[in-house]
Design an enzyme around this catalytic site. Structure first.
Site: not given
Length: 234
Positions: A7, A23, A27, A46, A90, A93, A206-207, A220
């Site tokens: 990976h 994530g 970003r 990926r 980490r 959001s 974010s919400d 975001r």
């Protein structure tokens, strides 16, 4: 397993001891191009972009971690165990659960509840409590104060499910004082504990799960500056 991994195409020494992990790989690209000096891309497998550069003279890497605990589990495990990374922060959001946690607020995840069975692999005679590194929590709070950024510090919930079939699940976490819901911190904290390394989660709301409030996907990606700057300042 040796490096490169399935990976990650990075070679020994390509990745800093400190890694910021959003994530979204875009970003990661944005952070590298906006904040780091002389960023060099070390991974495109990926399209999970990873970059290493310097911030105020300190070598820092930033790499996407994907969505959910299986994805975070893979990338953080390889960074800790194959690439000699010491700290993963980490930055992501989250959806607010409490009335006093508002959209665009910053949350420092001190611990991570979870509905996942990720921890079952360790065959523990009980329930493991995934927690962040106290050193990183304390530094994050200090940096936030220096920047004048108010933060919430406490427990979050890392869920395996975004579209839950249980309409009462969020209310159940809310009544226990959990600040917000996300999908990765618990796996990161467990991988760090197992490897004897450090981990932290810094989240931007974010919400709101109990109010009709949210920001766009584009916002975001580009507007979580306070969270990013706290992480870089640690």
């Amino acid at each position: 397993m040796s490096i490169p991994t399935p990976h990650n195409t990075a070679k020994k020494g390509d990745i800093a001891k400190k890694v910021l992990m959003p994530g979204d790989p875009l970003r990661a690209k944005f952070i590298a191009e906006t904040y780091l000096e002389n960023p060099v891309c070390f991974n495109t497998v990926r399209n999970m972009f990873g970059y290493t550069g310097t911030y105020k003279g300190q070598q820092v890497s930033v790499m996407g971690g994907g969505m959910g605990m299986p994805s975070m589990g893979i990338y953080s495990y390889e960074l800790y165990n194959f690439y000699d990374v010491e700290q993963i922060i980490r930055i992501g959001s989250a959806g607010a659960l409490q009335d006093d946690v508002n959209v665009m607020d910053v949350v420092i995840a001190m611990s991570a509840c979870t509905d996942s069975n990720y921890g079952s692999q360790y065959k523990l005679p009980g329930t493991f409590a995934p927690t962040a590194s106290y050193e990183l929590v304390a530094k994050a709070v200090e940096v936030a104060k220096e920047q004048g950024t108010p933060v919430h510090v406490g427990s979050v919930v890392s869920s395996d499910v975004f579209y839950s079939d249980d309409p009462d699940s969020s209310a159940a976490w809310r009544k226990m004082g959990v600040l917000c819901a996300e999908m990765e911190c618990a796996a990161l904290f467990m991988n760090a504990a197992r490897a004897g390394k450090q981990a932290l989660g810094i989240l931007t709301i974010s919400d709101h799960i109990f109010r009709d409030e949210a920001i766009s996907a584009e916002a975001r990606q580009t507007s979580f500056n306070k969270m990013m700057e706290i992480a870089l300042g640690i």
